[in-house]
Scaffold this motif. Structure first.
Motif, short mmCIF file in Angstrom:
data_model
loop_
_atom_site.label_atom_id
_atom_site.label_comp_id
_atom_site.label_asym_id
_atom_site.label_seq_id
_atom_site.Cartn_x
_atom_site.Cartn_y
_atom_site.Cartn_z
N SER A 97 11.84 83.10 -49.63
CA SER A 97 12.34 82.38 -48.39
C SER A 97 12.82 80.88 -48.85
O SER A 97 13.84 80.32 -48.05
N HIS B 208 3.31 80.19 -60.04
CA HIS B 208 4.16 80.91 -60.72
C HIS B 208 5.68 80.72 -60.50
O HIS B 208 6.23 80.13 -59.64
N THR C 25 -0.33 87.72 -55.58
CA THR C 25 1.13 87.68 -55.49
C THR C 25 1.56 89.02 -54.57
O THR C 25 2.70 88.87 -53.49
N ARG D 283 4.16 90.34 -46.84
CA ARG D 283 4.97 90.13 -45.78
C ARG D 283 6.45 90.54 -45.59
O ARG D 283 6.92 90.74 -44.26
C1 GLP Z 1 8.36 85.54 -55.42
C2 GLP Z 1 9.43 85.27 -56.67
C3 GLP Z 1 9.37 83.88 -56.94
C4 GLP Z 1 9.70 82.83 -55.83
C5 GLP Z 1 8.09 83.33 -55.07
C6 GLP Z 1 8.16 82.20 -53.72
O1 GLP Z 1 7.24 85.75 -56.00
N1 GLP Z 1 9.39 86.23 -57.63
O2 GLP Z 1 10.65 83.59 -57.63
O3 GLP Z 1 9.65 81.65 -56.34
O4 GLP Z 1 8.20 84.56 -54.57
O5 GLP Z 1 8.89 82.83 -52.84
P1 GLP Z 1 8.78 82.03 -51.43
O6 GLP Z 1 10.12 80.95 -51.59
O7 GLP Z 1 9.45 83.03 -50.37
O8 GLP Z 1 7.72 81.31 -51.00
#
Ligand code: GLP
Length: 242
Positions: free
Chosen positions: A39, A139, A162, A168
């Motif tokens: 997101s 990560h 994760t 969600r």
């Molecule tokens: C996932 C993806 C990542 C991303 C992370 C955070 O794990 N593999 O590349 O950075 O989600 O996502 P968000 O931006 O929705 O918090």
């Protein structure tokens, strides 16, 4: 806030791409950009689409490599990263279909798929700019805590944390794939420039670990401390622990 962070990064991307093409000679390689899902980058994609519509930026000679993809979801599955990228970005810009690269999480051999991805990146002369997000556990791409900081593109088993965070997007937690193909920390570090977008209070601890403690494979984004040209753009909420 998160939209200002997105605006800032969009302006940087526009400048990098436009500067590149201003100085480019016939026959030179295209501009190569690494892209994330999640997101956090959505405001960036929204803004780049607008800039493309207003002819402020063109993706005609831009090649993209996405960071990661779930293992086992069809390309047109509504929660696959293929679907996400086409829905939220590629379908709305002037990019050539053949210039879009996303790992295939349904290949017969994940090992071969990952090897070919690395080779393809090399064949384009590497990645000029890698844009990334960050997980709440620090990560980067799907390089979960404990990943080697010199890792290359490979299959990773997702941590329970994760899976919970990413559930969600799914109807229930059992639908979240347990594995993904992901570029390695080393793959990201090879890019000429790295920009991470980090927004929201849930990322505050990860941001702290990434920039105020030492380089640590338990917070894989911290590897970018070692990169010669990297930048984190965050909102105020994400700075709560700094
Ligand atoms: C996932 C993806 C990542 C991303 C992370 C955070 O794990 N593999 O590349 O950075 O989600 O996502 P968000 O931006 O929705 O918090």
């Amino acid at each position: 806030d998160s939209s200002e962070a997105g605006e800032y990064i969009s302006q940087v991307i526009k400048k990098r791409i436009n500067d590149y093409f201003k100085n480019r000679k016939d026959g030179d390689r295209p501009f190569v950009i690494g892209l994330p899902t999640g997101s956090s980058p959505l405001p960036i994609y929204k803004r780049l689409i607008e800039m493309n519509k207003n002819k402020e930026i063109s993706f005609q000679d831009v090649v993209t490599f996405n960071m990661d993809e779930y293992v086992g979801l069809e390309f047109n599955h509504e929660f696959s990263y293929h679907y996400f990228m086409w829905e939220n970005f590629f379908n709305h810009i002037d990019i050539k279909k053949e210039n879009v690269n996303i790992l295939n999480g349904n290949s017969n051999s994940h090992e071969k798929e990952c090897e070919l991805y690395e080779e393809k990146i090399k064949s384009y002369g590497g990645i000029d700019l890698f844009l990334g997000g960050m997980g709440v556990d620090g990560h980067i791409a799907f390089n979960e805590p404990g990943s080697s900081l010199s890792s290359r593109t490979r299959i990773k088993t997702l941590t329970r944390d994760t899976i919970i965070v990413n559930s969600r997007f799914f109807k229930n937690i059992n639908q979240v794939p347990t594995q993904a193909l992901t570029v390695g920390v080393g793959t990201i570090m090879d890019a000429r420039e790295i920009i991470l977008i980090v927004t929201g209070h849930s990322k505050a601890m990860a941001l702290y670990k990434t920039i105020e403690e030492g380089v640590n494979h338990m917070w894989t984004a911290s590897a970018i401390q070692m990169h010669k040209k990297s930048m984190i753009v965050c909102d105020e909420d994400a700075t709560a622990e700094l």
